[in-house]
Design a protein around this motif. Structure first.
Motif, PDB file in Angstrom:
ATOM      1  N   GLU A  52       1.329  -7.342   3.999  1.00 56.01           N
ATOM      2  CA  GLU A  52       0.479  -8.049   4.957  1.00 56.01           C
ATOM      3  C   GLU A  52      -1.014  -7.911   4.689  1.00 56.01           C
ATOM      4  O   GLU A  52      -1.811  -8.626   5.293  1.00 56.01           O
ATOM      5  N   SER A  53      -1.422  -7.045   3.795  1.00 59.69           N
ATOM      6  CA  SER A  53      -2.850  -6.816   3.522  1.00 59.69           C
ATOM      7  C   SER A  53      -3.098  -6.893   2.023  1.00 59.69           C
ATOM      8  O   SER A  53      -3.084  -5.862   1.331  1.00 59.69           O
TER       9      SER A  53
ATOM     10  N   ALA B  57      -3.260  -1.823   9.416  1.00 57.54           N
ATOM     11  CA  ALA B  57      -3.500  -2.344  10.766  1.00 57.54           C
ATOM     12  C   ALA B  57      -2.891  -3.720  10.973  1.00 57.54           C
ATOM     13  O   ALA B  57      -2.616  -4.123  12.114  1.00 57.54           O
ATOM     14  N   ALA B  58      -2.662  -4.453   9.891  1.00 55.45           N
ATOM     15  CA  ALA B  58      -2.161  -5.828   9.993  1.00 55.45           C
ATOM     16  C   ALA B  58      -0.650  -5.892  10.170  1.00 55.45           C
ATOM     17  O   ALA B  58      -0.079  -6.988  10.134  1.00 55.45           O
ATOM     18  N   TRP B  59       0.014  -4.774  10.401  1.00 58.12           N
ATOM     19  CA  TRP B  59       1.479  -4.779  10.438  1.00 58.12           C
ATOM     20  C   TRP B  59       2.064  -5.760  11.460  1.00 58.12           C
ATOM     21  O   TRP B  59       3.145  -6.325  11.196  1.00 58.12           O
ATOM     22  N   PRO B  60       1.425  -6.033  12.629  1.00 54.36           N
ATOM     23  CA  PRO B  60       2.055  -6.977  13.562  1.00 54.36           C
ATOM     24  C   PRO B  60       2.273  -8.376  12.971  1.00 54.36           C
ATOM     25  O   PRO B  60       3.173  -9.098  13.397  1.00 54.36           O
ATOM     26  N   ALA B  61       1.460  -8.757  11.969  1.00 55.14           N
ATOM     27  CA  ALA B  61       1.626 -10.075  11.355  1.00 55.14           C
ATOM     28  C   ALA B  61       2.959 -10.206  10.638  1.00 55.14           C
ATOM     29  O   ALA B  61       3.413 -11.324  10.354  1.00 55.14           O
ATOM     30  N   SER B  62       3.614  -9.085  10.357  1.00 53.81           N
ATOM     31  CA  SER B  62       4.904  -9.116   9.670  1.00 53.81           C
ATOM     32  C   SER B  62       6.027  -9.623  10.562  1.00 53.81           C
ATOM     33  O   SER B  62       7.108  -9.947  10.066  1.00 53.81           O
ATOM     34  N   GLY B  63       5.796  -9.647  11.877  1.00 53.79           N
ATOM     35  CA  GLY B  63       6.850 -10.002  12.805  1.00 53.79           C
ATOM     36  C   GLY B  63       7.693  -8.818  13.216  1.00 53.79           C
ATOM     37  O   GLY B  63       8.674  -8.970  13.956  1.00 53.79           O
ATOM     38  N   ALA B  64       7.327  -7.626  12.756  1.00 53.54           N
ATOM     39  CA  ALA B  64       8.061  -6.417  13.139  1.00 53.54           C
ATOM     40  C   ALA B  64       7.907  -6.181  14.637  1.00 53.54           C
ATOM     41  O   ALA B  64       6.840  -6.420  15.208  1.00 53.54           O
ATOM     42  N   VAL B  65       8.959  -5.680  15.270  1.00 53.01           N
ATOM     43  CA  VAL B  65       8.891  -5.393  16.701  1.00 53.01           C
ATOM     44  C   VAL B  65       8.217  -4.065  16.964  1.00 53.01           C
ATOM     45  O   VAL B  65       7.848  -3.764  18.100  1.00 53.01           O
ATOM     46  N   SER B  66       8.050  -3.266  15.912  1.00 53.40           N
ATOM     47  CA  SER B  66       7.363  -1.985  16.038  1.00 53.40           C
ATOM     48  C   SER B  66       6.779  -1.620  14.683  1.00 53.40           C
ATOM     49  O   SER B  66       7.199  -2.141  13.642  1.00 53.40           O
ATOM     50  N   GLN B  67       5.812  -0.705  14.704  1.00 48.36           N
ATOM     51  CA  GLN B  67       5.265  -0.232  13.438  1.00 48.36           C
ATOM     52  C   GLN B  67       6.338   0.458  12.609  1.00 48.36           C
ATOM     53  O   GLN B  67       6.363   0.342  11.379  1.00 48.36           O
TER      54      GLN B  67
END
Length: 215
Positions: free
Chosen positions: A23-24, A42-52
């Motif tokens: 994602e980065s 920090a960009a992990w939410p863009a992956s569509g993951a429901v959690s880190q």
């Protein structure tokens, strides 16, 4: 023999957006070196993951789904998060989780997932040479190719082939053009170009041809 990947004019008729499996894209080099940990992205939410935690579990295993994300963005203008695609593929067996181990991308279930969930025609291809990719790309818009991850350093002889997936978009005049989900800098990420003979050293001779022309 050329000693490094090089940027070059676009050969594919498509404008193919680039996405990193982490994602980065700008952090890829430091992720690979170990200077940046997955939990620091920090960009992990863009992956569509429901959690880190889900992002960290999958980020090193989704090069194939990242290839699919780029193909969909190019052909349908539809940007679907990588982990969203991954979760949708799990009932088909595209990946197998065994404890902390993840096995995949598994080609045949992935092809079935493409057909049933995304209405995309695709075919598993094996026992290919790099020269065969020109024929595949005359019939299909993309080829997801199994290569050694060291292809980001093409001047180095890899210890083996395979283990990573890249999105090949063109094979013309002896040059292979591809997007690499784990490229470590701009020159090894999007529209990377390598001579056929150099790509051959990394190519496992297998992959997935998808989106036939005229579909």
């Amino acid at each position: 023999m050329q000693s490094a990947a090089r940027k070059a004019p676009l050969l594919s008729p498509l404008d193919i957006p680039y996405y990193s499996q982490w994602e980065s894209p700008t952090l890829a080099a430091s992720i690979l070196s170990g200077e940046t940990a997955l939990q620091d992205i920090a960009a992990w939410p863009a992956s569509g993951a429901v959690s880190q935690a889900e992002f960290i579990t999958w980020a090193n295993h989704v090069c194939g789904m990242c290839c699919l994300k780029m193909a969909l963005a190019a052909t349908r203008n539809d940007v679907i998060p990588i982990l969203t695609l991954t979760r949708r593929s799990l009932p088909y067996g595209a990946y197998v989780q065994e404890g902390e181990s993840i096995r995949g991308l598994i080609y045949a279930p992935f092809v079935e997932f493409l057909k049933q969930e995304l209405d995309i025609a695709a075919q598993v291809r094996v026992e290919l040479t790099t020269a065969d990719l020109a024929t595949e790309l005359a019939q299909h818009q993309f080829f997801i190719a199994s290569v050694h991850p060291g292809i980001r350093q093409p001047e180095i002889l890899p210890p083996r082939t395979g283990g990573h997936l890249v999105l090949v978009s063109a094979s013309e005049q002896g040059i292979i053009t591809f997007h690499n989900p784990s490229g470590d800098k701009s020159a090894t990420q999007s529209y990377v170009q390598l001579p056929v003979a150099q790509f051959e050293r990394f190519f496992a001779g297998r992959g997935i041809a998808l989106m036939p022309y005229g579909e």
